[in-house]
Design an enzyme around this catalytic site. Structure first.
Site, PDB file in Angstrom:
ATOM      1  N   ASP A  27     -25.097  -8.220 -11.773  1.00  0.00           N
ATOM      2  CA  ASP A  27     -25.970  -7.257 -11.116  1.00  0.00           C
ATOM      3  C   ASP A  27     -26.910  -6.827 -12.230  1.00  0.00           C
ATOM      4  O   ASP A  27     -26.495  -6.127 -13.153  1.00  0.00           O
ATOM      5  CB  ASP A  27     -25.167  -6.060 -10.599  1.00  0.00           C
ATOM      6  CG  ASP A  27     -26.074  -5.040  -9.906  1.00  0.00           C
ATOM      7  OD1 ASP A  27     -27.177  -4.789 -10.427  1.00  0.00           O
ATOM      8  OD2 ASP A  27     -25.687  -4.498  -8.866  1.00  0.00           O
ATOM      9  N   HIS A  28     -28.159  -7.254 -12.170  1.00  0.00           N
ATOM     10  CA  HIS A  28     -29.014  -7.069 -13.353  1.00  0.00           C
ATOM     11  C   HIS A  28     -29.237  -5.585 -13.672  1.00  0.00           C
ATOM     12  O   HIS A  28     -29.583  -5.237 -14.784  1.00  0.00           O
ATOM     13  CB  HIS A  28     -30.332  -7.837 -13.227  1.00  0.00           C
ATOM     14  CG  HIS A  28     -31.354  -7.189 -12.339  1.00  0.00           C
ATOM     15  ND1 HIS A  28     -31.296  -7.254 -10.977  1.00  0.00           N
ATOM     16  CD2 HIS A  28     -32.456  -6.460 -12.619  1.00  0.00           C
ATOM     17  CE1 HIS A  28     -32.320  -6.599 -10.470  1.00  0.00           C
ATOM     18  NE2 HIS A  28     -33.053  -6.100 -11.444  1.00  0.00           N
ATOM     19  N   LYS A  88     -26.052 -12.178  -7.258  1.00  0.00           N
ATOM     20  CA  LYS A  88     -26.012 -11.655  -5.907  1.00  0.00           C
ATOM     21  C   LYS A  88     -27.008 -12.445  -5.038  1.00  0.00           C
ATOM     22  O   LYS A  88     -27.945 -12.989  -5.605  1.00  0.00           O
ATOM     23  CB  LYS A  88     -26.360 -10.166  -5.912  1.00  0.00           C
ATOM     24  CG  LYS A  88     -27.862  -9.859  -5.994  1.00  0.00           C
ATOM     25  CD  LYS A  88     -28.086  -8.433  -5.627  1.00  0.00           C
ATOM     26  CE  LYS A  88     -29.500  -8.037  -5.517  1.00  0.00           C
ATOM     27  NZ  LYS A  88     -30.409  -8.688  -4.638  1.00  0.00           N
ATOM     28  N   LYS A 115     -43.413   2.410  -8.532  1.00  0.00           N
ATOM     29  CA  LYS A 115     -42.100   1.857  -8.871  1.00  0.00           C
ATOM     30  C   LYS A 115     -41.353   2.898  -9.691  1.00  0.00           C
ATOM     31  O   LYS A 115     -41.790   3.265 -10.783  1.00  0.00           O
ATOM     32  CB  LYS A 115     -42.245   0.589  -9.692  1.00  0.00           C
ATOM     33  CG  LYS A 115     -40.921   0.090 -10.211  1.00  0.00           C
ATOM     34  CD  LYS A 115     -40.865  -1.407 -10.317  1.00  0.00           C
ATOM     35  CE  LYS A 115     -39.491  -1.875 -10.773  1.00  0.00           C
ATOM     36  NZ  LYS A 115     -38.570  -2.106  -9.686  1.00  0.00           N
ATOM     37  N   LYS A 142     -39.554  -0.832  -0.164  1.00  0.00           N
ATOM     38  CA  LYS A 142     -40.702  -1.583  -0.678  1.00  0.00           C
ATOM     39  C   LYS A 142     -41.972  -0.871  -0.228  1.00  0.00           C
ATOM     40  O   LYS A 142     -41.974  -0.149   0.766  1.00  0.00           O
ATOM     41  CB  LYS A 142     -40.715  -2.995  -0.095  1.00  0.00           C
ATOM     42  CG  LYS A 142     -39.435  -3.785  -0.376  1.00  0.00           C
ATOM     43  CD  LYS A 142     -39.612  -4.724  -1.507  1.00  0.00           C
ATOM     44  CE  LYS A 142     -38.380  -5.563  -1.772  1.00  0.00           C
ATOM     45  NZ  LYS A 142     -38.190  -5.901  -3.170  1.00  0.00           N
ATOM     46  N   HIS A 152     -27.137  -2.625  -6.327  1.00  0.00           N
ATOM     47  CA  HIS A 152     -27.711  -1.760  -7.366  1.00  0.00           C
ATOM     48  C   HIS A 152     -27.479  -0.265  -7.103  1.00  0.00           C
ATOM     49  O   HIS A 152     -27.070   0.472  -7.994  1.00  0.00           O
ATOM     50  CB  HIS A 152     -29.224  -1.982  -7.492  1.00  0.00           C
ATOM     51  CG  HIS A 152     -29.615  -3.423  -7.607  1.00  0.00           C
ATOM     52  ND1 HIS A 152     -28.878  -4.337  -8.310  1.00  0.00           N
ATOM     53  CD2 HIS A 152     -30.682  -4.115  -7.124  1.00  0.00           C
ATOM     54  CE1 HIS A 152     -29.459  -5.521  -8.238  1.00  0.00           C
ATOM     55  NE2 HIS A 152     -30.548  -5.423  -7.518  1.00  0.00           N
ATOM     56  N   ARG A 210     -31.854 -31.598  -9.628  1.00  0.00           N
ATOM     57  CA  ARG A 210     -32.081 -32.903  -8.987  1.00  0.00           C
ATOM     58  C   ARG A 210     -33.268 -33.666  -9.546  1.00  0.00           C
ATOM     59  O   ARG A 210     -33.281 -34.896  -9.540  1.00  0.00           O
ATOM     60  CB  ARG A 210     -32.378 -32.689  -7.501  1.00  0.00           C
ATOM     61  CG  ARG A 210     -31.172 -32.426  -6.685  1.00  0.00           C
ATOM     62  CD  ARG A 210     -31.614 -32.244  -5.227  1.00  0.00           C
ATOM     63  NE  ARG A 210     -30.525 -31.749  -4.421  1.00  0.00           N
ATOM     64  CZ  ARG A 210     -29.552 -32.526  -3.947  1.00  0.00           C
ATOM     65  NH1 ARG A 210     -29.557 -33.810  -4.203  1.00  0.00           N
ATOM     66  NH2 ARG A 210     -28.592 -32.000  -3.219  1.00  0.00           N
TER      67      ARG A 210
HETATM   68  C1  BG6 Z   1     -33.520  -7.450  -6.884  1.00  0.00           C
HETATM   69  C2  BG6 Z   1     -33.982  -7.462  -5.462  1.00  0.00           C
HETATM   70  O1  BG6 Z   1     -32.128  -7.531  -6.955  1.00  0.00           O
HETATM   71  O2  BG6 Z   1     -33.947  -6.243  -7.507  1.00  0.00           O
HETATM   72  C3  BG6 Z   1     -35.494  -7.299  -5.385  1.00  0.00           C
HETATM   73  O3  BG6 Z   1     -33.603  -8.680  -4.861  1.00  0.00           O
HETATM   74  C4  BG6 Z   1     -35.921  -6.066  -6.132  1.00  0.00           C
HETATM   75  O4  BG6 Z   1     -35.934  -7.235  -4.032  1.00  0.00           O
HETATM   76  C5  BG6 Z   1     -35.354  -6.075  -7.536  1.00  0.00           C
HETATM   77  O5  BG6 Z   1     -37.344  -6.076  -6.180  1.00  0.00           O
HETATM   78  C6  BG6 Z   1     -35.636  -4.782  -8.248  1.00  0.00           C
HETATM   79  O6  BG6 Z   1     -35.263  -4.931  -9.575  1.00  0.00           O
HETATM   80  P1  BG6 Z   1     -35.981  -4.110 -10.712  1.00  0.00           P
HETATM   81  O7  BG6 Z   1     -35.252  -4.473 -11.959  1.00  0.00           O
HETATM   82  O8  BG6 Z   1     -37.418  -4.544 -10.723  1.00  0.00           O
HETATM   83  O9  BG6 Z   1     -35.858  -2.671 -10.327  1.00  0.00           O
END
Ligand code: BG6
Length: 506
Positions: free
Chosen positions: A193-194, A164, A361, A356, A256, A55
């Site tokens: 879905d990454h 998603k 991680k 979370k 995921h 926009r």
């Molecule tokens: C996303 C979620 O799809 O994946 C996030 O919406 C999450 O909340 C993220 O943090 C995690 O992705 P990655 O690649 O960092 O493990």
């Protein structure tokens, strides 16, 4: 070398990517940096353009400047990538527009001008980098403008990419499916879905099916149980508003984690083609024992993080995050036990957990093998003899390790655990490519193996819906029930310990 060979490898055909939501976060953090890296690596076709649609009233120059900043901030920006910018920027175009016909008319003219200049066929990708609530109206307008053409040989193809969440439960996912299919055939739809673009996730299938030694033991006879963990140390950051509506089941499990489960549990596909691979994944979800409303409390645990002081840092509780209600009952952690009722996995529990504000991680899949008979090792304390564990480390320390037992030096016959380790960066000398680079390239090539099919989406909701419904009808009384930085609520330990097993300490 791509992990999953497709029938359409090689340079993609000339095409134009139209990004709806061009002034949003996804465009600047992921899409344009990924496209730019592909350009720098020489992986894009010679005639390639990006059209940003949003926009805001921006000129082409202003849009390029913004994208230049995005690439410096979020891209990898090696010297080679920096010098590729000029060429890439020439093919970046901006179209201002909302939902009105006028904007789509301008878009259509812009596409015609780009394709007229290069003389290329009408190959177009519409990337909807917008909030999901806008998917249906945008697709309607694309169709109304005559841009949602069915693929016709020789005259170009049209693909649409959506992110998603695909709905918020089975019913809304079905509705979204109907809306998408009003404008496009399923073959034209690429649902991202990454996780599927992560190199180490793709490697699961190669590891399983390109090695003779693991597949024969990949079943109920040898595997005791499987643990799939996606732990995050971050909180909800600036996404409190979104997370309040989602929670971890919608955010991580329905997509995921269930994808990781399918790749771990599926049968070998008849070929590495999109439908053959996706058919096998759908079969896994169809074999998962559905959870009845009465069972939810026995197989699923939820949690929410509370305030904690970690070192010198005060870490906010979820309820104190921006956009979150002070009495929120939204779950930021879940652990779920699933059973797959098929020949291979009968009786092998799959424990999934994600949350979370956990200590680190880590995303990993741990295959825990059965304990061998221990009668030969009476001299050794039983807790010292650990069953073998095969660990597929998805991130951050990408690799694979296998723990096994060895005899430490000395006169006694005793055992100790050691591990054989493969480390991705060490072996290949570089970090794996960004998931979005892989996925965008696959979409341009027309390879939908790593994209989610609609029937899979529906099945995934079908499995998660009972948990969501039960939790939304029975509000938790003990939230927050785990401290930020801890390993989750103690009920999650009880869930697995009641089966005489324990969570892996990562
Ligand atoms: C996303 C979620 O799809 O994946 C996030 O919406 C999450 O909340 C993220 O943090 C995690 O992705 P990655 O690649 O960092 O493990």
């Amino acid at each position: 070398m791509a992990a999953i060979p497709s029938g359409t490898m090689g340079a993609p055909e000339a095409c134009t990517v139209v990004i709806f939501g061009a002034s949003g976060d996804l465009t600047k953090r992921k899409l344009v940096p990924a496209l730019h890296s592909l350009a720098a690596a020489g992986q894009l076709p010679r005639n390639f353009s990006v059209v940003g649609y949003a926009r805001s009233g921006l000129s082409n120059e202003e849009f390029r400047l913004r994208m230049r900043q995005a690439v410096s901030e979020y891209g990898s920006c090696t010297a080679g990538e920096r010098s590729a910018w000029e060429k890439f920027a020439q093919d970046l175009v901006y179209v201002r527009g909302g939902f009105e016909e006028e904007g789509y008319r301008r878009l259509k003219e812009t596409l015609a001008a780009i394709e007229g200049k290069s003389g290329s066929t009408k190959n177009r990708i519409f990337y909807l980098a917008t909030p999901p609530g806008l998917y249906a109206p945008i697709m309607r307008q694309i169709a109304a403008a005559g841009l949602a053409r069915k693929d016709q040989p020789g005259t170009g193809w049209t693909r649409v990419v959506i992110e998603k969440p695909f709905g918020k439960d089975l019913e809304t996912a079905r509705e979204l499916g109907r809306q998408v299919h009003e404008a496009f055939d399923e073959r034209q739809v690429y649902r991202i879905d990454h996780y599927l673009g992560k190199e180490t996730v793709q490697n699961i299938l190669v590891f399983r099916f390109a090695n003779a030694v693991f597949e024969p033991i990949w079943n109920r006879r040898y595997v005791d149980h499987v643990q799939i963990t996606a732990a995050e140390s971050m909180g909800v950051e600036h996404r409190g508003g979104y997370y309040e509506k989602a929670g971890v089941i919608r955010d991580m499990f329905q997509n995921h984690l269930l994808q990781l489960l399918c790749l771990t549990a599926m049968e070998p596909p008849i070929a590495f083609t999109a439908d053959a691979v996706r058919d096998e994944k759908v079969k896994v979800l169809r074999s998962v024992q559905p959870i009845s409303p009465e069972e939810v409390d026995q197989v699923a645990v939820r949690g929410q993080y509370g305030h904690e002081k970690l070192g010198d840092n005060e870490v906010k509780a979820y309820r104190e995050e921006d956009g979150v209600a002070p009495d929120s009952t939204r779950e930021t952690y879940a652990a779920v036990k699933l059973l797959i009722e098929n020949w291979r996995w009968e009786g092998v529990p799959f424990y999934l957990r994600s949350g979370k504000r956990l200590p680190k991680k880590i995303t990993e899949i741990a295959i825990h093998f059965k304990q061998p008979p221990l009668l030969l090792f009476k001299a050794c304390p039983i807790e010292k003899v650990s069953p073998n564990v095969l660990l597929l480390r998805i991130q951050p320390d990408e690799g694979i390790s296998l723990t096994f037992e060895v005899k430490p030096p000395g006169s006694e016959i005793c055992v100790n655990s050691l591990s054989l380790d493969f480390n991705y960066r060490g072996a290949f000398g570089a970090a794996p490519p960004e998931a979005y680079e892989t996925l965008l390239l696959d979409c341009m090539r027309g390879d939908s193996t790593l994209f989610t099919r609609h029937d899979w989406v529906e099945l995934a909701w079908f499995l998660m819906d009972p948990i969501l419904r039960c939790w939304e009808s029975k509000l938790p009384e003990d939230f927050p029930n785990y401290a930020a930085g801890s390993s989750g609520p103690r009920q999650a330990d009880a869930l697995i310990e009641s089966d005489r097993r324990r969570w892996r300490q990562s």
